[in-house]
Design a protein around this motif. Sequence first.
Motif, PDB file in Angstrom:
ATOM      1  N   LEU A   6       0.827  -1.204   0.000  1.00  0.00           N
ATOM      2  CA  LEU A   6       0.000   0.000   0.000  1.00  0.00           C
ATOM      3  C   LEU A   6       0.865   1.259   0.000  1.00  0.00           C
ATOM      4  N   LEU A   7       1.957   1.223   0.751  1.00  0.00           N
ATOM      5  CA  LEU A   7       2.853   2.377   0.794  1.00  0.00           C
ATOM      6  C   LEU A   7       3.445   2.645  -0.581  1.00  0.00           C
ATOM      7  N   LEU A   8       3.902   1.602  -1.255  1.00  0.00           N
ATOM      8  CA  LEU A   8       4.461   1.767  -2.590  1.00  0.00           C
ATOM      9  C   LEU A   8       3.403   2.267  -3.566  1.00  0.00           C
ATOM     10  N   PHE A   9       2.203   1.751  -3.452  1.00  0.00           N
ATOM     11  CA  PHE A   9       1.106   2.209  -4.303  1.00  0.00           C
ATOM     12  C   PHE A   9       0.877   3.708  -4.103  1.00  0.00           C
ATOM     13  N   ALA A  10       0.817   4.121  -2.837  1.00  0.00           N
ATOM     14  CA  ALA A  10       0.559   5.525  -2.525  1.00  0.00           C
ATOM     15  C   ALA A  10       1.712   6.430  -2.944  1.00  0.00           C
ATOM     16  N   PHE A  11       2.903   5.871  -3.070  1.00  0.00           N
ATOM     17  CA  PHE A  11       4.061   6.634  -3.521  1.00  0.00           C
ATOM     18  C   PHE A  11       4.182   6.643  -5.044  1.00  0.00           C
ATOM     19  N   GLY A  12       3.153   6.164  -5.730  1.00  0.00           N
ATOM     20  CA  GLY A  12       3.149   6.268  -7.184  1.00  0.00           C
ATOM     21  C   GLY A  12       3.721   5.081  -7.923  1.00  0.00           C
ATOM     22  N   ARG A  13       3.949   3.988  -7.229  1.00  0.00           N
ATOM     23  CA  ARG A  13       4.476   2.780  -7.891  1.00  0.00           C
ATOM     24  C   ARG A  13       3.348   1.788  -8.165  1.00  0.00           C
ATOM     25  N   GLN A  14       2.202   2.275  -8.627  1.00  0.00           N
ATOM     26  CA  GLN A  14       1.011   1.438  -8.741  1.00  0.00           C
ATOM     27  C   GLN A  14       1.230   0.178  -9.564  1.00  0.00           C
ATOM     28  N   SER A  15       1.959   0.300 -10.669  1.00  0.00           N
ATOM     29  CA  SER A  15       2.102  -0.835 -11.587  1.00  0.00           C
ATOM     30  C   SER A  15       3.039  -1.909 -11.059  1.00  0.00           C
ATOM     31  N   ALA A  16       3.750  -1.630  -9.980  1.00  0.00           N
ATOM     32  CA  ALA A  16       4.719  -2.593  -9.467  1.00  0.00           C
ATOM     33  C   ALA A  16       4.344  -3.081  -8.072  1.00  0.00           C
ATOM     34  N   THR A  17       3.044  -3.124  -7.796  1.00  0.00           N
ATOM     35  CA  THR A  17       2.594  -3.579  -6.488  1.00  0.00           C
ATOM     36  C   THR A  17       1.626  -4.749  -6.637  1.00  0.00           C
ATOM     37  N   THR A  18       1.511  -5.521  -5.563  1.00  0.00           N
ATOM     38  CA  THR A  18       0.568  -6.640  -5.549  1.00  0.00           C
ATOM     39  C   THR A  18      -0.573  -6.257  -4.603  1.00  0.00           C
ATOM     40  N   VAL A  19      -1.607  -5.676  -5.173  1.00  0.00           N
ATOM     41  CA  VAL A  19      -2.761  -5.200  -4.407  1.00  0.00           C
ATOM     42  C   VAL A  19      -4.035  -5.564  -5.159  1.00  0.00           C
ATOM     43  N   GLY A  20      -5.143  -5.474  -4.456  1.00  0.00           N
ATOM     44  CA  GLY A  20      -6.450  -5.627  -5.082  1.00  0.00           C
ATOM     45  C   GLY A  20      -7.141  -4.285  -5.140  1.00  0.00           C
ATOM     46  N   LEU A  21      -7.873  -4.016  -6.226  1.00  0.00           N
ATOM     47  CA  LEU A  21      -8.564  -2.746  -6.385  1.00  0.00           C
ATOM     48  C   LEU A  21     -10.057  -2.987  -6.578  1.00  0.00           C
ATOM     49  N   GLU A  22     -10.872  -2.288  -5.802  1.00  0.00           N
ATOM     50  CA  GLU A  22     -12.321  -2.399  -5.886  1.00  0.00           C
ATOM     51  C   GLU A  22     -12.914  -1.028  -6.176  1.00  0.00           C
ATOM     52  N   GLY A  23     -13.777  -0.965  -7.163  1.00  0.00           N
ATOM     53  CA  GLY A  23     -14.424   0.286  -7.523  1.00  0.00           C
ATOM     54  C   GLY A  23     -14.915   0.231  -8.945  1.00  0.00           C
ATOM     55  N   GLU A  24     -15.502   1.313  -9.396  1.00  0.00           N
ATOM     56  CA  GLU A  24     -15.960   1.365 -10.776  1.00  0.00           C
ATOM     57  C   GLU A  24     -14.774   1.222 -11.725  1.00  0.00           C
ATOM     58  N   GLU A  25     -14.996   0.525 -12.827  1.00  0.00           N
ATOM     59  CA  GLU A  25     -13.909   0.215 -13.752  1.00  0.00           C
ATOM     60  C   GLU A  25     -13.179   1.468 -14.227  1.00  0.00           C
ATOM     61  N   ASP A  26     -13.933   2.493 -14.572  1.00  0.00           N
ATOM     62  CA  ASP A  26     -13.311   3.726 -15.048  1.00  0.00           C
ATOM     63  C   ASP A  26     -12.497   4.395 -13.947  1.00  0.00           C
ATOM     64  N   ALA A  27     -13.000   4.364 -12.719  1.00  0.00           N
ATOM     65  CA  ALA A  27     -12.291   4.979 -11.600  1.00  0.00           C
ATOM     66  C   ALA A  27     -10.993   4.238 -11.301  1.00  0.00           C
ATOM     67  N   VAL A  28     -11.049   2.910 -11.360  1.00  0.00           N
ATOM     68  CA  VAL A  28      -9.844   2.105 -11.139  1.00  0.00           C
ATOM     69  C   VAL A  28      -8.790   2.419 -12.200  1.00  0.00           C
ATOM     70  N   GLU A  29      -9.212   2.518 -13.441  1.00  0.00           N
ATOM     71  CA  GLU A  29      -8.270   2.807 -14.526  1.00  0.00           C
ATOM     72  C   GLU A  29      -7.644   4.188 -14.341  1.00  0.00           C
ATOM     73  N   ARG A  30      -8.450   5.163 -13.984  1.00  0.00           N
ATOM     74  CA  ARG A  30      -7.924   6.521 -13.775  1.00  0.00           C
ATOM     75  C   ARG A  30      -6.921   6.539 -12.627  1.00  0.00           C
ATOM     76  N   LEU A  31      -7.202   5.796 -11.578  1.00  0.00           N
ATOM     77  CA  LEU A  31      -6.287   5.740 -10.450  1.00  0.00           C
ATOM     78  C   LEU A  31      -4.963   5.088 -10.837  1.00  0.00           C
ATOM     79  N   GLN A  32      -5.034   4.012 -11.572  1.00  0.00           N
ATOM     80  CA  GLN A  32      -3.810   3.309 -11.964  1.00  0.00           C
ATOM     81  C   GLN A  32      -2.908   4.166 -12.846  1.00  0.00           C
ATOM     82  N   LEU A  33      -3.517   5.054 -13.625  1.00  0.00           N
ATOM     83  CA  LEU A  33      -2.740   5.890 -14.540  1.00  0.00           C
ATOM     84  C   LEU A  33      -2.310   7.222 -13.917  1.00  0.00           C
ATOM     85  N   SER A  34      -2.760   7.509 -12.708  1.00  0.00           N
ATOM     86  CA  SER A  34      -2.459   8.791 -12.084  1.00  0.00           C
ATOM     87  C   SER A  34      -1.059   8.794 -11.468  1.00  0.00           C
TER      88      SER A  34
END
Length: 210
Positions: free
Chosen positions: A178-206
Amino acid sequence: MSTHAKRERLLLADLLEAAGPGAPTLCEGWLTRDLAAHVVVRERRADAAAGIVLGPLKGRMERVRQEYAEKPYEELIQLLRTGPPRFSPFGLKQVDEAANTVEFYVHAEDVRRAQPDWSRRELDPVFADVLWARMERTARMLGHRSPVGLVLRRPDGRTAVARKGTPVVTVTGEPGELLLFAFGRQSATTVGLEGEEDAVERLQLSQLGM
């Protein structure tokens, strides 16, 4: 007595040494030599390190970092291992622990996870709780650029709100992930994401983080 920061410092130095000066990292545009120079300048050159957080000084920070990056790579690794100068505030155990535990953990993973065969590092429960506590205190700062509401949740159900708003995406994972995700390393983390598909995609690309 060893501290988390000291342990992560030595691990980062070992990883940088093993990778060599020209290996990729998760820090966009930086090779291992660049990352090593950044870490050394941060705690040895207070006159330049302020540029990490103060926009007008970023140019000076980058010039000094580039100067250090031209030093022999082995010298940079040794400077990282031996720590800050004698009279630096970073030389105080409490300051080192507060300022460097997360810094060194994230950058160690920047080196590890830039390799194609990386695997998630298992953290001991005490260290995991330390990272979680640090993230709880800085969650709003780390998530302020999120394009959606952002909740960070541990597997045991404990949560930290990184950004209020709707739609909401809940990211579930171990504290280090979670710390790595919050520091902007979203693509290199092992996490689960729950939410609307568009919102999840926007978060992953932010671009999260400070």
